[in-house]
Design an enzyme around this catalytic site. Sequence first.
Site, PDB file in Angstrom:
ATOM      1  N   TRP A  17     -44.839  55.369 140.243  1.00 13.98           N
ATOM      2  CA  TRP A  17     -46.209  54.989 140.579  1.00 13.98           C
ATOM      3  C   TRP A  17     -46.855  56.063 141.451  1.00 13.98           C
ATOM      4  CZ3 TRP A  17     -49.791  51.029 139.903  1.00 13.98           C
ATOM      5  CH2 TRP A  17     -50.834  50.984 140.831  1.00 13.98           C
ATOM      6  N   ASN A  19     -50.823  56.586 143.603  1.00  7.65           N
ATOM      7  CA  ASN A  19     -52.234  56.272 143.830  1.00  7.65           C
ATOM      8  C   ASN A  19     -52.837  57.261 144.821  1.00  7.65           C
ATOM      9  OD1 ASN A  19     -50.640  53.964 145.389  1.00  7.65           O
ATOM     10  ND2 ASN A  19     -52.599  54.040 146.448  1.00  7.65           N
ATOM     11  N   ASP A  20     -53.470  56.847 145.896  1.00  5.21           N
ATOM     12  CA  ASP A  20     -54.347  57.705 146.696  1.00  5.21           C
ATOM     13  C   ASP A  20     -53.749  59.070 147.055  1.00  5.21           C
ATOM     14  OD1 ASP A  20     -55.596  55.277 146.689  1.00  5.21           O
ATOM     15  OD2 ASP A  20     -55.540  54.988 148.849  1.00  5.21           O
ATOM     16  N   GLN A  36     -49.781  58.637 147.681  1.00  5.98           N
ATOM     17  CA  GLN A  36     -49.110  57.358 147.722  1.00  5.98           C
ATOM     18  C   GLN A  36     -48.218  57.202 146.494  1.00  5.98           C
ATOM     19  OE1 GLN A  36     -49.973  54.397 150.328  1.00  5.98           O
ATOM     20  NE2 GLN A  36     -49.591  56.488 151.022  1.00  5.98           N
ATOM     21  N   TRP A  44     -46.562  49.338 141.878  1.00  3.75           N
ATOM     22  CA  TRP A  44     -46.954  49.477 143.272  1.00  3.75           C
ATOM     23  C   TRP A  44     -45.905  48.812 144.152  1.00  3.75           C
ATOM     24  CZ3 TRP A  44     -47.668  46.807 147.702  1.00  3.75           C
ATOM     25  CH2 TRP A  44     -48.372  47.437 148.730  1.00  3.75           C
ATOM     26  N   PHE A  76     -48.587  54.277 154.474  1.00  6.64           N
ATOM     27  CA  PHE A  76     -49.876  54.225 153.795  1.00  6.64           C
ATOM     28  C   PHE A  76     -50.610  55.567 153.943  1.00  6.64           C
ATOM     29  CE2 PHE A  76     -50.947  49.405 153.393  1.00  6.64           C
ATOM     30  CZ  PHE A  76     -49.813  49.211 152.631  1.00  6.64           C
ATOM     31  N   GLU A 195     -62.275  52.164 152.754  1.00  7.49           N
ATOM     32  CA  GLU A 195     -60.997  52.861 152.798  1.00  7.49           C
ATOM     33  C   GLU A 195     -61.204  54.368 152.661  1.00  7.49           C
ATOM     34  OE1 GLU A 195     -57.668  49.838 151.121  1.00  7.49           O
ATOM     35  OE2 GLU A 195     -58.850  50.804 149.564  1.00  7.49           O
ATOM     36  N   TRP A 280     -58.514  50.067 141.090  1.00 10.54           N
ATOM     37  CA  TRP A 280     -57.683  48.962 141.574  1.00 10.54           C
ATOM     38  C   TRP A 280     -57.858  47.698 140.734  1.00 10.54           C
ATOM     39  CZ3 TRP A 280     -53.548  49.668 143.908  1.00 10.54           C
ATOM     40  CH2 TRP A 280     -53.398  50.626 144.923  1.00 10.54           C
TER      41      TRP A 280
END
Length: 439
Positions: A17, A19-20, A36, A44, A76, A195, A280
């Site tokens: 996985w 993400n950001d 991430q 996730w 995070f 965010e 998301w």
Amino acid sequence: MSTVLRPSWHFTTADRWLNDPNGLVFHDGTYHLFFQSNPFGPEWGEMSWGHATSTDLVHWTDLGTAIPALPDEMVFSGSAVVDTDDTAGFGAGAMVAVYTSAYRSPSPRAGVQAQSLAVSNDEGLTWRRYEGNPVLDVGASDFRDPYVFWHEDHWVMVVAESVDHRLSLYTSRDLRSWAFSSTVGPAWTTEALWECPALLTVPTADGDRAWVLLLSVNPGGPTGGSASQYVLGDFDGYTFVPDGDESPRWLDYGHDYYAAVAWGGVPDGRALTIAWADSWQYARDLPSAPWRGAMSLVRQLDVVTGTDGVRRLRQRPVLGGHEGGGPAVTHLRLPCGHGTSASVRLLDDRDQQTVVLTVDGDAGTLSLDRSGCGEMPPAATAVAATAPLPASEEIDVTIIVDGSVVEVFAADGTITFCERLLATSPLSRVEVREVSRRR
């Protein structure tokens, strides 16, 4: 089900996985991309920092996990800096990650999000957590995504108070002790989580630089899902003031452009950003093969002033001189004045997968419709992505198709779309299907 095409210039992990983007920093000729990641698979969870490097911002080397989750702490989003002058005492040139500790049981701080440090003295290859963590803890449950940079004689941190729709600014001399400085908000979008802020300067056409604040919101974007915004303003080292009563503009009008942040330490003054090319609303449900999640192309930013006198952010893709050696890149000029329309289709060799870009001169809009390129998960918003066009008789458009991602840069880069596709065969053909003048 057929395998979704893996992009080649949009960074993906081999089998986990993503993400950001986090910790974007340039050092000794290398661009570092942290992000991430779940080290254990394509779902996730167990959020940790992955690490990749590049020398051209197009081809990336995946270095695996940099800062792993612990039983009582997930790692995070955040940022990274090179502490050239050893302000923190970790050694001159140490790479310091400033990240959000998302504490969980069995930690006594379970449910709290606070800001912590990790240190590398070997160009980001190995990391150790600072024994004094966390360095900023206000006891909040939604206090995250620190963006840190050096300004004149001190460090600045911009951090999101997500559910309160507010950004807080802190300053420090040593990265370890932080003092509250000011806030931005609450304002603008108040129905969504705030965010992944970023505060940076970008070049202007007159040779100056302008301050730009980036902010991601979830949901509430132009297509209904998660998205990134920007606002121009002024920053004195302690307080950011938006220009006039200006509200943020969308950084991208597509479904899939989130958590955009900028590189620090770029020596030639370029402003470079990258974002998560997903939403998301459905990222967890996209087919994996076995990867899940992709980054956008790197974009170079500057500020331009339109014929209407309004300053806007311009974004141009960084292709590294490799155009023609990878994804399909198409440059077009299309009519967009009153009484004109144009439709561009991206197709595979069997005409079974189609993406349609439409210019409507009367409505003054540019739209990208991916509905003909595979059935997206039920949570995906079905609307085409649409952006308003500037008043003009013609518009320039650059379309980049890279496996299961398409990005569009139009109107001199002041309008962009980033879209994930369920493409299982290459969209290798481009057809301008119709250009008409209605009387």
